[in-house]
Enzyme design. Structure first.
Site, PDB file in Angstrom:
ATOM      1  N   HIS A   1       6.806   5.663  -3.343  1.00 36.02           N
ATOM      2  CA  HIS A   1       6.724   4.206  -3.450  1.00 36.02           C
ATOM      3  C   HIS A   1       8.025   3.538  -3.022  1.00 36.02           C
ATOM      4  O   HIS A   1       8.468   2.566  -3.620  1.00 36.02           O
ATOM      5  CB  HIS A   1       6.311   3.766  -4.854  1.00 36.02           C
ATOM      6  CG  HIS A   1       4.862   3.979  -5.104  1.00 36.02           C
ATOM      7  ND1 HIS A   1       4.353   5.210  -5.467  1.00 36.02           N
ATOM      8  CD2 HIS A   1       3.807   3.142  -5.019  1.00 36.02           C
ATOM      9  CE1 HIS A   1       3.052   5.109  -5.612  1.00 36.02           C
ATOM     10  NE2 HIS A   1       2.682   3.874  -5.330  1.00 36.02           N
TER      11      HIS A   1
ATOM     12  N   CYS B   1       2.811   0.155  14.946  1.00 39.15           N
ATOM     13  CA  CYS B   1       3.744   0.860  14.061  1.00 39.15           C
ATOM     14  C   CYS B   1       5.127   0.217  14.019  1.00 39.15           C
ATOM     15  O   CYS B   1       5.978   0.627  13.228  1.00 39.15           O
ATOM     16  CB  CYS B   1       3.853   2.321  14.458  1.00 39.15           C
ATOM     17  SG  CYS B   1       2.323   3.233  14.171  1.00 39.15           S
TER      18      CYS B   1
ATOM     19  N   GLU C   1       1.358  12.525   8.137  1.00 37.69           N
ATOM     20  CA  GLU C   1       1.454  11.072   8.030  1.00 37.69           C
ATOM     21  C   GLU C   1       0.077  10.478   7.754  1.00 37.69           C
ATOM     22  O   GLU C   1      -0.053   9.477   7.065  1.00 37.69           O
ATOM     23  CB  GLU C   1       2.037  10.502   9.319  1.00 37.69           C
ATOM     24  CG  GLU C   1       2.371   9.035   9.226  1.00 37.69           C
ATOM     25  CD  GLU C   1       3.089   8.544  10.454  1.00 37.69           C
ATOM     26  OE1 GLU C   1       4.339   8.559  10.447  1.00 37.69           O
ATOM     27  OE2 GLU C   1       2.412   8.156  11.416  1.00 37.69           O
TER      28      GLU C   1
END
Length: 139
Positions: free
Chosen positions: A66, A23, A127
């Site tokens: 986005h 991550c 998530e």
């Protein structure tokens, strides 16, 4: 008391610069927000019109959809995003689901406080399909 909810889904990327695993890298998710409100129904027998929830939340989603969610202190990423004219959204903390749920509540709470009958706001950020964090406040 009655509780209602509305879900929102968007695409967004981020990274966790402190992370010791994968991550740490730039990656993205299909995020989902479950927004819940609790209170007393109004004269129309609704807590709030779902259309009004959409009007409140949509401006935030338009900014983050986005985009790259970036911590204001992540200068490496900010410089890269600015130099390449990429869409990004700065937050005051890391882009963990925990920080996102708390930050989004702070952004949205004032609009929901305008409704006298709404007493609680909860935001759950997914998530992934099986991992989430949530924050809740009394209005």
């Amino acid at each position: 008391m009655v509780r209602i909810g509305k879900e929102f889904v968007w695409e967004m990327s981020h990274r966790l610069p402190f992370h010791e695993g994968a991550c740490k890298n730039i990656h993205g998710h299909t995020y989902k927000m479950l927004l819940e409100l609790e209170g007393e129904v109004n004269h129309n027998r609704m807590l709030i019109d779902f259309y009004d929830i959409e009007k409140i939340v949509r401006p935030l989603l338009d900014k983050i959809d986005h985009s790259f969610l970036v911590d204001k202190s992540d200068k490496l990423m900010l410089d890269f995003l600015k130099q390449n004219d990429f869409k990004y959204f700065e937050i005051d903390n890391f882009s963990t689901a925990e920080d996102m749920s708390a930050y989004f509540i702070e952004i949205l709470k004032s609009d929901f406080q305008k409704f006298d009958n709404i007493k609680k706001l909860k935001i759950r950020i997914y998530e992934t399909s099986d991992a989430w964090a949530e924050s809740e406040i009394t209005l």
